[in-house]
Design a protein around this motif. Structure first.
Motif, PDB file in Angstrom:
ATOM      1  N   ARG A 110       0.881  -1.458   0.023  1.00 54.48           N
ATOM      2  CA  ARG A 110       0.049   0.053  -0.046  1.00 54.48           C
ATOM      3  C   ARG A 110       0.984   1.296  -0.062  1.00 54.48           C
ATOM      4  NH1 ARG A 110      -5.360  -0.817   0.544  1.00 54.48           N
ATOM      5  NH2 ARG A 110      -5.933  -2.825   1.525  1.00 54.48           N
ATOM      6  N   LYS A 111       2.047   1.148   0.538  1.00 54.47           N
ATOM      7  CA  LYS A 111       2.738   2.444   0.721  1.00 54.47           C
ATOM      8  C   LYS A 111       3.319   2.982  -0.566  1.00 54.47           C
ATOM      9  CE  LYS A 111       6.985   4.266   3.114  1.00 54.47           C
ATOM     10  NZ  LYS A 111       7.935   4.218   3.741  1.00 54.47           N
ATOM     11  N   GLY A 112       2.675   4.185  -1.007  1.00 52.31           N
ATOM     12  CA  GLY A 112       3.100   4.977  -2.311  1.00 52.31           C
ATOM     13  C   GLY A 112       2.697   4.339  -3.530  1.00 52.31           C
ATOM     14  N   THR A 113       1.452   3.614  -3.316  1.00 52.84           N
ATOM     15  CA  THR A 113       1.044   2.992  -4.332  1.00 52.84           C
ATOM     16  C   THR A 113      -0.616   3.545  -4.761  1.00 52.84           C
ATOM     17  OG1 THR A 113       0.186   1.107  -3.344  1.00 52.84           O
ATOM     18  CG2 THR A 113       2.217   1.019  -4.400  1.00 52.84           C
ATOM     19  N   SER A 114      -0.938   4.327  -4.010  1.00 59.82           N
ATOM     20  CA  SER A 114      -2.392   4.543  -4.217  1.00 59.82           C
ATOM     21  C   SER A 114      -2.794   5.439  -5.214  1.00 59.82           C
ATOM     22  CB  SER A 114      -2.670   5.784  -3.230  1.00 59.82           C
ATOM     23  OG  SER A 114      -2.036   6.955  -2.911  1.00 59.82           O
ATOM     24  N   SER A 115      -1.648   6.203  -5.863  1.00 60.80           N
ATOM     25  CA  SER A 115      -1.936   7.003  -7.270  1.00 60.80           C
ATOM     26  C   SER A 115      -0.851   6.310  -8.300  1.00 60.80           C
ATOM     27  CB  SER A 115      -1.600   8.349  -7.096  1.00 60.80           C
ATOM     28  OG  SER A 115      -2.511   8.996  -6.209  1.00 60.80           O
ATOM     29  N   MET A 116      -0.087   5.464  -8.053  1.00 62.41           N
ATOM     30  CA  MET A 116       0.640   4.783  -9.026  1.00 62.41           C
ATOM     31  C   MET A 116      -0.065   4.202 -10.245  1.00 62.41           C
ATOM     32  SD  MET A 116       3.624   1.679  -8.343  1.00 62.41           S
ATOM     33  CE  MET A 116       4.685   2.769  -7.529  1.00 62.41           C
ATOM     34  N   ASP A 117       0.567   4.511 -11.534  1.00 63.61           N
ATOM     35  CA  ASP A 117       0.196   3.973 -12.602  1.00 63.61           C
ATOM     36  C   ASP A 117       0.689   2.402 -12.916  1.00 63.61           C
ATOM     37  OD1 ASP A 117       2.688   5.981 -13.157  1.00 63.61           O
ATOM     38  OD2 ASP A 117       2.890   4.424 -14.818  1.00 63.61           O
ATOM     39  N   ARG A 118       0.244   1.842 -13.622  1.00 62.10           N
ATOM     40  CA  ARG A 118       0.498   0.396 -14.079  1.00 62.10           C
ATOM     41  C   ARG A 118       1.895   0.474 -14.724  1.00 62.10           C
ATOM     42  NH1 ARG A 118      -2.869  -4.219 -14.246  1.00 62.10           N
ATOM     43  NH2 ARG A 118      -2.230  -5.686 -15.731  1.00 62.10           N
ATOM     44  N   THR A 119       2.244   1.287 -15.542  1.00 63.45           N
ATOM     45  CA  THR A 119       3.349   1.383 -16.348  1.00 63.45           C
ATOM     46  C   THR A 119       4.529   1.186 -15.177  1.00 63.45           C
ATOM     47  OG1 THR A 119       2.704   2.569 -18.304  1.00 63.45           O
ATOM     48  CG2 THR A 119       5.287   2.873 -17.583  1.00 63.45           C
ATOM     49  N   SER A 120       4.490   2.005 -14.203  1.00 62.38           N
ATOM     50  CA  SER A 120       5.449   2.253 -13.274  1.00 62.38           C
ATOM     51  C   SER A 120       5.463   1.020 -12.244  1.00 62.38           C
ATOM     52  CB  SER A 120       5.282   3.454 -12.067  1.00 62.38           C
ATOM     53  OG  SER A 120       5.606   4.528 -12.874  1.00 62.38           O
ATOM     54  N   ALA A 121       4.411   0.553 -12.208  1.00 63.63           N
ATOM     55  CA  ALA A 121       4.155  -0.849 -11.271  1.00 63.63           C
ATOM     56  C   ALA A 121       4.608  -2.023 -11.986  1.00 63.63           C
ATOM     57  CB  ALA A 121       2.804  -1.064 -10.822  1.00 63.63           C
ATOM     58  N   LEU A 122       4.484  -2.192 -13.125  1.00 63.23           N
ATOM     59  CA  LEU A 122       5.116  -3.331 -14.020  1.00 63.23           C
ATOM     60  C   LEU A 122       6.659  -3.363 -13.880  1.00 63.23           C
ATOM     61  CD1 LEU A 122       2.629  -2.999 -17.041  1.00 63.23           C
ATOM     62  CD2 LEU A 122       2.691  -5.086 -15.393  1.00 63.23           C
ATOM     63  N   ALA A 123       7.142  -2.203 -14.043  1.00 67.44           N
ATOM     64  CA  ALA A 123       8.645  -1.903 -14.204  1.00 67.44           C
ATOM     65  C   ALA A 123       9.250  -2.270 -12.852  1.00 67.44           C
ATOM     66  CB  ALA A 123       9.194  -0.383 -14.481  1.00 67.44           C
ATOM     67  N   VAL A 124       8.486  -1.559 -11.557  1.00 67.18           N
ATOM     68  CA  VAL A 124       9.105  -2.027 -10.407  1.00 67.18           C
ATOM     69  C   VAL A 124       9.000  -3.296 -10.117  1.00 67.18           C
ATOM     70  CG1 VAL A 124       8.693  -1.671  -7.826  1.00 67.18           C
ATOM     71  CG2 VAL A 124       8.595   0.378  -9.737  1.00 67.18           C
ATOM     72  N   ALA A 125       7.822  -4.157 -10.175  1.00 63.82           N
ATOM     73  CA  ALA A 125       7.742  -5.457 -10.080  1.00 63.82           C
ATOM     74  C   ALA A 125       8.652  -6.329 -10.778  1.00 63.82           C
ATOM     75  CB  ALA A 125       6.360  -5.965 -10.298  1.00 63.82           C
ATOM     76  N   THR A 126       8.828  -6.005 -12.116  1.00 65.86           N
ATOM     77  CA  THR A 126       9.780  -6.790 -12.912  1.00 65.86           C
ATOM     78  C   THR A 126      11.446  -6.535 -12.455  1.00 65.86           C
ATOM     79  OG1 THR A 126       8.585  -6.321 -14.882  1.00 65.86           O
ATOM     80  CG2 THR A 126      10.919  -7.273 -15.414  1.00 65.86           C
ATOM     81  N   LEU A 127      11.650  -5.543 -11.940  1.00 63.09           N
ATOM     82  CA  LEU A 127      13.047  -5.141 -11.473  1.00 63.09           C
ATOM     83  C   LEU A 127      13.137  -6.205 -10.107  1.00 63.09           C
ATOM     84  CD1 LEU A 127      15.138  -1.962 -11.648  1.00 63.09           C
ATOM     85  CD2 LEU A 127      15.276  -3.768  -9.886  1.00 63.09           C
ATOM     86  N   GLY A 128      12.035  -6.081  -9.611  1.00 57.64           N
ATOM     87  CA  GLY A 128      12.055  -6.788  -8.095  1.00 57.64           C
ATOM     88  C   GLY A 128      12.533  -8.257  -8.284  1.00 57.64           C
ATOM     89  N   ALA A 129      11.965  -8.636  -9.405  1.00 55.04           N
ATOM     90  CA  ALA A 129      12.106 -10.290  -9.699  1.00 55.04           C
ATOM     91  C   ALA A 129      13.512 -10.832  -9.933  1.00 55.04           C
ATOM     92  CB  ALA A 129      11.162 -10.788 -10.880  1.00 55.04           C
ATOM     93  N   LEU A 130      14.430  -9.624 -10.540  1.00 53.40           N
ATOM     94  CA  LEU A 130      15.774  -9.804 -10.473  1.00 53.40           C
ATOM     95  C   LEU A 130      16.357  -9.850  -9.257  1.00 53.40           C
ATOM     96  CD1 LEU A 130      16.266  -7.740 -13.721  1.00 53.40           C
ATOM     97  CD2 LEU A 130      16.461 -10.292 -13.701  1.00 53.40           C
ATOM     98  N   ARG A 131      16.080  -9.593  -8.371  1.00 51.23           N
ATOM     99  CA  ARG A 131      16.553  -9.506  -6.795  1.00 51.23           C
ATOM    100  C   ARG A 131      17.891  -8.633  -7.070  1.00 51.23           C
ATOM    101  NH1 ARG A 131      14.972 -14.533  -7.789  1.00 51.23           N
ATOM    102  NH2 ARG A 131      17.047 -15.353  -8.374  1.00 51.23           N
ATOM    103  N   PRO A 132      17.550  -7.432  -7.218  1.00 49.99           N
ATOM    104  CA  PRO A 132      18.788  -6.528  -7.304  1.00 49.99           C
ATOM    105  C   PRO A 132      19.831  -6.442  -6.112  1.00 49.99           C
ATOM    106  CG  PRO A 132      16.842  -5.228  -7.151  1.00 49.99           C
ATOM    107  CD  PRO A 132      16.565  -6.626  -7.307  1.00 49.99           C
ATOM    108  N   GLU A 133      20.977  -6.183  -6.276  1.00 49.02           N
ATOM    109  CA  GLU A 133      22.135  -6.090  -5.264  1.00 49.02           C
ATOM    110  C   GLU A 133      22.853  -4.954  -5.576  1.00 49.02           C
ATOM    111  OE1 GLU A 133      23.972  -9.881  -4.866  1.00 49.02           O
ATOM    112  OE2 GLU A 133      22.266 -11.053  -3.749  1.00 49.02           O
ATOM    113  N   PRO A 134      22.224  -3.872  -5.741  1.00 51.79           N
ATOM    114  CA  PRO A 134      23.041  -2.736  -6.364  1.00 51.79           C
ATOM    115  C   PRO A 134      24.183  -2.105  -5.577  1.00 51.79           C
ATOM    116  CG  PRO A 134      21.017  -1.948  -5.467  1.00 51.79           C
ATOM    117  CD  PRO A 134      20.967  -3.529  -5.161  1.00 51.79           C
TER     118      PRO A 134
END
Length: 345
Positions: A60-84
């Motif tokens: 819920r945090k920070g997603t109340s107005s989030m668009d689908r484009t941003s959410a798709l990108a954030v979720a895809t990157l999360g699946a890569l388990r980044p260790e930046p």
């Protein structure tokens, strides 16, 4: 040779969540299912990412107005388990960001009571760089952060941009890819075709620089423009990237176009330069017209096919992208490893 390698990739596609389900769909060659969609703009059948609820995926945090484009990108990157580290960046391709959010924000500015009380929380997501910014914020990426608005040629354009960052020492690694959402607003802007949506991200590094095994080497990438003549632009781009590469060493070809007009353009140009290639994949026919993500889906299709075919190892694969305005792009990969290592896939 660019000295840049792909060490991991992931995707959210109309087949489902993750690289594995996308690869299985491509190898089966069966189009992703159609879904009936409806919003305030239009009703249509499209190939959309199934079971993707923004709050369920990201909280819920920070997603109340989030668009689908941003959410798709954030979720895809999360699946890569980044260790930046502090120099890990992101380069994301788009058409113009979220068309639906832009439509809604513009409508509200014209229809809501004075002094034009638009939703201020929606404003950041109406910008085309929202998805890349959200990826950086949510995954701690403090290196270069860029958005490339190149339409259907975003895939090759993003790879060129990311490779330059790495070769110049501006980044230690780059999450590079493209995203496109489906909405009624986009149906109005892109009439006449079967639309799809999704996001594909690749992790690119300088060869030998990281601890992840390489899946493929980025041999060359190029983009061209010939005013209103995408066939001429694509043929010129292919000749450029194929300089010094024997045509008979091309193992696979991804043709990303989803419409008959652009498919004919790709067929003519690739046939002229490459002749007959044994393994051809057309992701646009499988996942729909995914706009900015179409070229990235072509690259992901080649990696999936190479993983399933030992004959691909050490050979070249070509992914093309064209758009109606006369832009075209090409990426050449050389398979050097198996996709099971180094990331989600």
């Amino acid at each position: 040779m660019t000295g840049v390698v792909v060490t991991a990739w992931s995707a959210l596609s109309p087949y489902g969540h993750g690289a594995t389900v996308f690869a299985d769909g491509v190898l089966a060659g069966v189009p992703a299912p159609l879904t009936s969609t409806k919003d305030e703009w239009v009703q249509a059948d499209a190939r959309v990412v199934p079971d993707f609820d923004i709050v369920e995926q990201l909280g819920r945090k920070g997603t109340s107005s989030m668009d689908r484009t941003s959410a798709l990108a954030v979720a895809t990157l999360g699946a890569l388990r980044p260790e930046p580290d502090s120099r890990t960046g992101v380069v994301l391709g788009t058409t113009s960001g979220s068309a639906r959010t832009q439509f809604e924000f513009t409508r509200d500015s014209l229809t809501r009571r004075k002094p034009y009380l638009v939703n201020p929380a929606q404003m950041p997501f109406a910008l085309m760089n929202s998805a890349a910014a959200q990826c950086a914020i949510r995954h701690g990426l403090t290196g270069p952060n860029s958005t490339v608005a190149a339409g259907r040629t975003s895939g090759p354009t993003v790879f060129r941009y990311a490779a330059r960052l790495l070769r110049a020492g501006r980044a230690s690694g780059v999450f590079a890819g493209a995203v496109e959402e489906h909405s009624g607003a986009r149906e109005l802007l892109e009439p006449g075709g079967r639309l799809g949506e999704g996001c594909v991200l690749f992790f690119l590094q300088t060869a030998g620089a990281g601890n992840r095994p390489a899946l493929a080497e980025v041999v060359a990438s190029d983009t061209r423009f010939s005013d209103g003549e995408p066939r001429r632009a694509l043929a010129a781009s292919l000749r450029h990237v194929m300089a010094g590469i024997p045509v008979d060493e091309v193992w696979g070809l991804a043709l990303s176009a989803a419409t008959p007009e652009l498919s004919e353009t790709e067929d003519d140009a690739t046939g002229e330069v490459l002749g007959q290639v044994g393994n051809v994949v057309r992701p646009g026919r499988l996942v729909g017209d995914t706009g900015a993500a179409s070229g990235a889906f072509g690259l992901a299709s080649l990696l999936a096919m190479a993983d399933a075919d030992p004959a691909a190892r050490g050979r070249f694969a070509v992914a093309t992208a064209v758009d109606r305005d006369g832009t075209a792009g090409v990426v050449v990969l050389r398979s050097v490893g198996t996709q099971q290592a180094g990331g989600e896939r």
